[in-house]
Design an enzyme around this catalytic site. Sequence first.
Site, PDB file in Angstrom:
ATOM      1  CG  LEU A 248       1.677  -5.842   5.607  1.00 26.55           C
ATOM      2  CD1 LEU A 248       2.352  -7.193   5.692  1.00 26.55           C
ATOM      3  CD2 LEU A 248       1.199  -5.565   4.185  1.00 26.55           C
ATOM      4  CG  ASP A 249       4.903  -3.962   6.586  1.00 23.65           C
ATOM      5  OD1 ASP A 249       5.565  -4.952   6.913  1.00 23.65           O
ATOM      6  OD2 ASP A 249       4.652  -3.687   5.398  1.00 23.65           O
ATOM      7  CB  ALA A 250       0.884  -2.300  11.978  1.00 24.00           C
TER       8      ALA A 250
ATOM      9  N   GLY B   2       3.817  -2.165   3.123  1.00 23.23           N
ATOM     10  CA  GLY B   2       3.418  -3.073   2.044  1.00 23.23           C
ATOM     11  C   GLY B   2       4.453  -3.248   0.971  1.00 23.23           C
TER      12      GLY B   2
END
Lengths: 285, 285, 285, 285
Positions: D227-229, D201
């Site tokens: 998100l960001d995964a 994040g």
Amino acid sequence: MKKTIRLIISCPDQVGIVAAVSQFLNERNGSILEASHHTDLDQKRFFMRHEIDASTLNIDVDEFRAQFGSIAEEYQMDWCVSDSTEKPKVILLATKESHCLNDIMHRWHTGELDCEIVGVIANHEDLRSMVEWYKIPYHCVVVPREDKMPAFKEMERYIDESGADTIVLARYMQIFPEYLCEKYKHKVINIHHSFLPSFVGAKPYHQAAVRGVKLIGATCHYVTAELDAGPIIEQDVIRVRHSHAAEDMVRLGKDIEKLVLSRGLRLHLEGRVLVHGNKTVIFDA
Amino acid sequence: MKKTIRLIISCPDQVGIVAAVSQFLNERNGSILEASHHTDLDQKRFFMRHEIDASTLNIDVDEFRAQFGSIAEEYQMDWCVSDSTEKPKVILLATKESHCLNDIMHRWHTGELDCEIVGVIANHEDLRSMVEWYKIPYHCVVVPREDKMPAFKEMERYIDESGADTIVLARYMQIFPEYLCEKYKHKVINIHHSFLPSFVGAKPYHQAAVRGVKLIGATCHYVTAELDAGPIIEQDVIRVRHSHAAEDMVRLGKDIEKLVLSRGLRLHLEGRVLVHGNKTVIFDA
Amino acid sequence: MKKTIRLIISCPDQVGIVAAVSQFLNERNGSILEASHHTDLDQKRFFMRHEIDASTLNIDVDEFRAQFGSIAEEYQMDWCVSDSTEKPKVILLATKESHCLNDIMHRWHTGELDCEIVGVIANHEDLRSMVEWYKIPYHCVVVPREDKMPAFKEMERYIDESGADTIVLARYMQIFPEYLCEKYKHKVINIHHSFLPSFVGAKPYHQAAVRGVKLIGATCHYVTAELDAGPIIEQDVIRVRHSHAAEDMVRLGKDIEKLVLSRGLRLHLEGRVLVHGNKTVIFDA
Amino acid sequence: MKKTIRLIISCPDQVGIVAAVSQFLNERNGSILEASHHTDLDQKRFFMRHEIDASTLNIDVDEFRAQFGSIAEEYQMDWCVSDSTEKPKVILLATKESHCLNDIMHRWHTGELDCEIVGVIANHEDLRSMVEWYKIPYHCVVVPREDKMPAFKEMERYIDESGADTIVLARYMQIFPEYLCEKYKHKVINIHHSFLPSFVGAKPYHQAAVRGVKLIGATCHYVTAELDAGPIIEQDVIRVRHSHAAEDMVRLGKDIEKLVLSRGLRLHLEGRVLVHGNKTVIFDA
């Protein structure tokens, strides 16, 4: 960015130097933002760098210089005081390859390198448009194989007129003449594309491929009369494999060259590199 | 651990090798656990390593060897087949410093290095108790300065009787004699405490301190008649600063020496190092 | 090794601290071998560490402590003075895995770690013989799943009787109870086998394999009541590939665990780690 | 650069795949320049990438595709064949920060990245002049805080019209909408300025400074709805110290972000990244 005063000292080691200097700073109300010391026990020499918050001092930089003289004399100091608002003037030398040049100009353009770039000298026209986009003067000085001296004289004139105090060989493919190495001692920074002292001279990646090393590197150093033998500022390496031919090493090496040169230049511009003999003391933050 | 068959090949490059070998494996139902290829375009030479699940093959390792012969001949292969259950026999040579020796013995003791350690030869008595705790035979062969040959002859006899196929110079402080380098070609592994080709020979950390490098390293290589010039298996580096004197480098360097030697030895023991000329192809997983 | 006096200070930031301390040292003729400062601008807190050549001082360590008190009071310092000849006492906790334990004991045995190892506490018998080879007392305290408190009480008694001032969890596979974390605050050092804050808790390499990271790491930190959340002393990483299953990561990770723990422990033993809040200031040489 | 055919395969693991494929290549006289295999033992899935010298094949790329179909069907392969002369089309998304954008454009300009850059979409005008110097179309799409969908629709239209098959978020400071993540699955590459899964994040460097980590990193990954995964392509780290505040980490981190993104993009463009589940197999040279 805070305005700071930098005080850089090298002197014979003895008890009392730190006390004298910190007493001096304290009496002038100087708040120390950063302080670094080093004693070379072999050489019995002491090195010190202070970065002082200028706004806390009750004197200005000229008074500082004037008043510090007596301490400096007492302890036989080589010393200098500088003001972070006096930006160092940098001139860049290049040939055709742009990776180091672009990297430095971009860092400067985005405010990451705190200096003034007063010009680029190149021995080819290839990089003019890129340099001029950055609104940096581009000066092409062709260096003919048979008689190089007039070219170097022209470069010298250009450097001196620019007021540059730092000269960066950003993959400049000519050997810098000995008389200019002497004249600009500890002011000329080169990036050599090997992990020195391995692979001095021409085509270091090809030398590396022939030797079969498992890491290749780059070295940022001050230029001296002896080729690739000056005081080292910064080095780094990257892993290679049997599948990497010399041309792959050339490509991979560029990333290390850029990083090592920009780190070395930054250290130099911030007064973090103290040369003694053929070695450097690096006071990084 | 699975029982595997390793097939290692080097031959002149040509179309059809991979097809021939994979067809051979497929006809014998061999499940390929790992396969690596490399073509040296300069030398027009092809390198290949297969690791095959032995339990899937419908033949044993001797039949494999016998049947593979005709392909090997057709493609002029240098080749070898080995069985992961036939553990390589390793002999370690040391002097007084124990960091590499202890590291290798501990890895072996905990099952990390898949080999048999058949003995330690040292030219001092200092490490006997440590070695014997591991229940490894310790053989002290003093090497007198004035006449070394009888000592080397004794070591040779001991090595040959032990059946060792790998000889590790774990910071052994004698120069291995040329005739033994020839006899045990590509079987003698040394750890040199510098990033070769920098700082060949004695006291490399002191050489590094004098030159003022910013990284120090270690190199694992096969020993050849020319000192510190054999094929490199593995290298690594660690950062040093101006505050590190030569004796600090000695301490910091030990960690790199241990790591680089144990990685290089592991690669060698698993048949992942293919030598050609003075370079290595490393097929790591 | 030179006998040195270490002076470690943390206090509210203000102008004059360095001058006061260096004046104090100068008046007692103390030659400063190493000096490090740091100001935390957010917290307005100042940190300082001096290492002074004891032979140059005209007072001994007890007089130093007595005389320094008034400066310390004036500047509201948290401070301590120690003498390099008073070796810190270390107790090691382990379970069955020996790589960290062997590494620390070997470094101590060869004089690389300047401390006294007063004992090993383990919850299994497996490592007794290895520890006893080093002539270090081995104390086995089984920790039953259903009622752990008596075991921890026994360990506490043993720790207190040993006089240990540093407790190292060398891959000790029990959660250290909260009341002991409080009691031995900033004295218990753990090695966690991940790059924290990623992969807190059990089986971090398996978590790493599931997430598909390209680097794995290890973290040395002070133990606090919250699991794997204490102040970080040192971290490092190693590259992994898709071909590395969780069990390969376990093997590769051991090398990083050993290095990171021994580096962190060394920093701690030399008084180079200053904790403030949940962060550390590391004054490495 | 040689014209090559790339054959990329993923299928259920079974004996005979390599033999079938290499037989196919051999019958068409294909010289294998590079071959990589991987078996995921948990998933029982096989991955393979071949790079074949196109000049040696006796068929062209369309015939190759047509003829390979029957093998692909037999082994239930997900597969693709591409021709190195068909350059992938890349579109870059940016905001105001130029370090990643400049780095990619410079690599492309100097021939290091083998692709066509069909445009830059930015939500600010700041970078127009730099992009246009490279003669790359610049398209500014402002993304209003209150109603973002029309902007994303416009971007989608622009992407589709450009024919881009790769979308690079070069420090694009908007969250890419879920429906576009789905539509361009495994085609959108992001650079996140932390060592994921740590510090997901916003403001990861500030999170890192608060936690007191000793290394900071960057992660190049495919964008997914979470998100960001998404699947990680490449990661790297750089060392930081207590003296580095969050803003220093921002500066230091840029160098890692640039390197990690350009390495990840290069791997993607050369067909070296095979996604399975949320992980990647990376067949680097």
